[in-house]
Design a protein around this motif. Structure first.
Motif, mmCIF file in Angstrom:
data_model
loop_
_atom_site.group_PDB
_atom_site.id
_atom_site.type_symbol
_atom_site.label_atom_id
_atom_site.label_comp_id
_atom_site.label_asym_id
_atom_site.label_seq_id
_atom_site.Cartn_x
_atom_site.Cartn_y
_atom_site.Cartn_z
ATOM 1 N N UNK A 174 0.786 -1.229 0.000
ATOM 2 C CA UNK A 174 0.000 0.000 0.000
ATOM 3 C C UNK A 174 0.817 1.277 0.000
ATOM 4 N N UNK A 175 2.075 1.243 0.454
ATOM 5 C CA UNK A 175 2.899 2.447 0.489
ATOM 6 C C UNK A 175 3.358 2.887 -0.897
ATOM 7 N N UNK A 176 3.267 1.982 -1.838
ATOM 8 C CA UNK A 176 3.764 2.304 -3.176
ATOM 9 C C UNK A 176 2.799 3.183 -3.965
ATOM 10 N N UNK A 177 1.588 3.344 -3.476
ATOM 11 C CA UNK A 177 0.579 4.114 -4.217
ATOM 12 C C UNK A 177 1.048 5.536 -4.479
ATOM 13 N N UNK A 178 1.499 6.219 -3.446
ATOM 14 C CA UNK A 178 1.943 7.609 -3.602
ATOM 15 C C UNK A 178 3.216 7.686 -4.426
ATOM 16 N N UNK A 179 4.120 6.744 -4.221
ATOM 17 C CA UNK A 179 5.374 6.733 -4.975
ATOM 18 C C UNK A 179 5.100 6.585 -6.466
ATOM 19 N N UNK A 180 4.217 5.659 -6.796
ATOM 20 C CA UNK A 180 3.908 5.402 -8.198
ATOM 21 C C UNK A 180 3.164 6.565 -8.826
ATOM 22 N N UNK A 181 2.349 7.266 -8.027
ATOM 23 C CA UNK A 181 1.608 8.413 -8.551
ATOM 24 C C UNK A 181 2.545 9.587 -8.855
ATOM 25 N N UNK A 182 3.491 9.852 -7.949
ATOM 26 C CA UNK A 182 4.398 10.990 -8.119
ATOM 27 C C UNK A 182 5.610 10.667 -8.975
ATOM 28 N N UNK A 183 6.055 9.427 -8.902
ATOM 29 C CA UNK A 183 7.295 9.057 -9.605
ATOM 30 C C UNK A 183 7.156 7.657 -10.196
ATOM 31 N N UNK A 184 6.357 7.497 -11.264
ATOM 32 C CA UNK A 184 6.165 6.162 -11.849
ATOM 33 C C UNK A 184 7.436 5.570 -12.450
ATOM 34 N N UNK A 185 8.425 6.447 -12.737
ATOM 35 C CA UNK A 185 9.676 5.935 -13.308
ATOM 36 C C UNK A 185 10.522 5.177 -12.303
ATOM 37 N N UNK A 186 10.015 5.021 -11.067
ATOM 38 C CA UNK A 186 10.740 4.242 -10.082
ATOM 39 C C UNK A 186 10.935 2.802 -10.560
ATOM 40 N N UNK A 187 10.082 2.346 -11.481
ATOM 41 C CA UNK A 187 10.219 0.995 -12.020
ATOM 42 C C UNK A 187 11.131 0.935 -13.235
ATOM 43 N N UNK A 188 11.380 2.063 -13.893
ATOM 44 C CA UNK A 188 12.171 2.047 -15.118
ATOM 45 C C UNK A 188 13.569 2.634 -14.940
ATOM 46 N N UNK A 189 13.784 3.435 -13.895
ATOM 47 C CA UNK A 189 15.107 4.031 -13.694
ATOM 48 C C UNK A 189 16.101 2.970 -13.228
ATOM 49 N N UNK A 190 17.368 3.267 -13.426
ATOM 50 C CA UNK A 190 18.413 2.313 -13.046
ATOM 51 C C UNK A 190 18.441 2.142 -11.529
ATOM 52 N N UNK A 191 18.634 0.928 -11.102
ATOM 53 C CA UNK A 191 18.691 0.670 -9.661
ATOM 54 C C UNK A 191 19.881 1.388 -9.032
ATOM 55 N N UNK A 192 20.941 1.587 -9.801
ATOM 56 C CA UNK A 192 22.116 2.294 -9.283
ATOM 57 C C UNK A 192 21.757 3.714 -8.852
ATOM 58 N N UNK A 193 20.868 4.381 -9.616
ATOM 59 C CA UNK A 193 20.462 5.745 -9.260
ATOM 60 C C UNK A 193 19.661 5.758 -7.958
ATOM 61 N N UNK A 194 18.811 4.764 -7.766
ATOM 62 C CA UNK A 194 18.062 4.684 -6.506
ATOM 63 C C UNK A 194 19.013 4.401 -5.346
ATOM 64 N N UNK A 195 19.975 3.533 -5.574
ATOM 65 C CA UNK A 195 20.958 3.215 -4.531
ATOM 66 C C UNK A 195 21.739 4.456 -4.106
ATOM 67 N N UNK A 196 22.070 5.322 -5.087
ATOM 68 C CA UNK A 196 22.823 6.542 -4.771
ATOM 69 C C UNK A 196 22.010 7.470 -3.862
ATOM 70 N N UNK A 197 20.713 7.602 -4.144
ATOM 71 C CA UNK A 197 19.855 8.454 -3.309
ATOM 72 C C UNK A 197 19.730 7.876 -1.905
ATOM 73 N N UNK A 198 19.514 6.574 -1.821
ATOM 74 C CA UNK A 198 19.384 5.928 -0.508
ATOM 75 C C UNK A 198 20.686 6.058 0.273
ATOM 76 N N UNK A 199 21.807 5.942 -0.409
ATOM 77 C CA UNK A 199 23.099 6.055 0.261
ATOM 78 C C UNK A 199 23.314 7.459 0.833
ATOM 79 N N UNK A 200 22.936 8.488 0.085
ATOM 80 C CA UNK A 200 23.058 9.866 0.585
ATOM 81 C C UNK A 200 22.197 10.067 1.821
ATOM 82 N N UNK A 201 20.975 9.569 1.782
ATOM 83 C CA UNK A 201 20.075 9.744 2.917
ATOM 84 C C UNK A 201 20.596 9.034 4.165
#
Length: 354
Positions: A174-201
């Motif tokens: 259920x938490x993915x609803x807002x993520x998918x609405x605001x940023x649907x490219x979360x499924x198509x972007x490179x996992x490396x880019x997501x890892x970089x954001x998580x690492x900074x946080x």
């Protein structure tokens, strides 16, 4: 003796007639050998005085029916060729029925099928099924696919891998609803880019695992930012405004642009309505809450928080933009991210010495 001669002559006259009729009734070369045997029986019967015409008619009826059977067989084959099974239509009907069973309305189904008309209906169904397994409802799935049609180009394996990865980040059930609405490219972007954001946080901003999950859920737009810009935004909140991690998460601070943050924060500072807390977190005046600074409209911000006019704020924004351009030209802003904390500490040390 005379009677015997007449019998012989009659037989001789019958033979040419019999061979002529046999020639007319013999089928084409390659027919079954039973035809020859049948004709020989006719010849024998005729030579013995039998009725050749009757036998001939009986035999001819047999050979008239045979082409009729062949004709019927050809017609059956042609009919089958004229009515092939439309597999595409059957598959589309099956997918439509499955989508309706999942809870999609007729309007939703028409929208989904019109996103990419040439796409494989079964692939569409597989992608949507993965979204439903993540706890999404039909409406957000439709919105996400319309916003980002390239999602339909993903393979099932890619979808499953990304779903597993997002669950590990806490974005599931259920938490993915807002993520998918605001940023649907979360499924198509490179996992490396997501890892970089998580690492900074985690490493640069020192958020806990739960706080990172909350940020990705509440502020999915951070996934589009450059890691350096995200780090600078955090440092501005932490050192320049004195906001701690918990308040950053609760106020959804990271979803706002730096332009908006700076304009409102600096404007309040110059009006004397906001102060940077000292090391103990204390200020001489009570600072307004972050939600009253960022989570309200400009009109409400000016009326309730800044208590200023629209004209004054417009003039200030132009002056602030000019100051930033001058700083950028002189190269003063190249090392902002690294020097924010040091500048604040130096100012506090000077105040203590005085």
């Amino acid at each position: 003796m005379a009677a015997f001669r007449r019998q012989v002559l009659d037989c001789c006259r019958l033979f040419p007639l019999t061979w002529a009729r046999m020639a007319r009734e013999t089928p084409c070369l390659g027919e079954r050998k039973t035809t020859t045997a049948s004709l020989l029986r006719k010849l024998t019967t005729a030579s013995s005085g039998g009725d050749l015409e009757e036998l001939s008619c009986a035999g001819s009826n047999k050979y008239v029916k045979e082409p009729e059977c062949r004709t019927n067989l050809v017609q059956c084959v042609l009919e089958k060729q004229r009515t092939p099974v439309d597999r595409g239509s059957l598959e589309l009907e099956k997918v439509t029925s499955s989508l309706l069973d999942m809870g999609f309305s007729d309007a939703h189904v028409n929208e989904l099928l019109s996103i990419r008309p040439g796409a494989n209906p079964q692939q569409l169904l597989d992608i949507i099924s993965e979204f439903m397994l993540l706890g999404l409802n039909p409406e957000p799935v439709c919105v996400a696919l319309k916003k980002s049609p390239q999602l339909l180009k993903l393979s099932i394996m890619q979808m499953k891998k990304r779903s597993i990865y997002l669950r590990k980040l806490g974005l599931g059930e259920g938490k993915l609803k807002r993520v998918l609405h605001c940023c649907p490219e979360v499924f198509t972007m490179h996992q490396r880019d997501i890892d970089d954001i998580v690492q900074v946080l985690k490493e640069k901003c020192l958020f806990t695992v739960q706080q990172v999950t909350s940020i990705l859920h509440r502020c999915p737009s951070v996934l589009r930012e450059e890691p350096r810009e995200l780090e600078y935004k955090f440092q501005y909140a932490y050192f320049r405004m004195g906001v701690k991690q918990l308040d950053i998460v609760r106020s959804e601070f990271l979803q706002y642009s730096m332009t908006k943050i700076k304009q409102r924060h600096v404007y309040l500072e110059r009006l004397g309505r906001y102060q940077t807390p000292d090391k103990k977190g204390q200020t001489q005046i009570p600072n307004p809450l972050l939600k009253d600074i960022l989570r309200v409209s400009e009109a409400e911000f000016l009326a309730r928080t800044a208590r200023s006019s629209v004209e004054e704020f417009e003039v200030f924004k132009k002056l602030l933009a000019r100051e930033e351009d001058e700083e950028s030209e002189s190269g003063l802003s190249d090392d902002k991210s690294a020097s924010l904390g040091e500048d604040e500490e130096d100012e506090e040390d000077e105040e203590e010495q005085l």
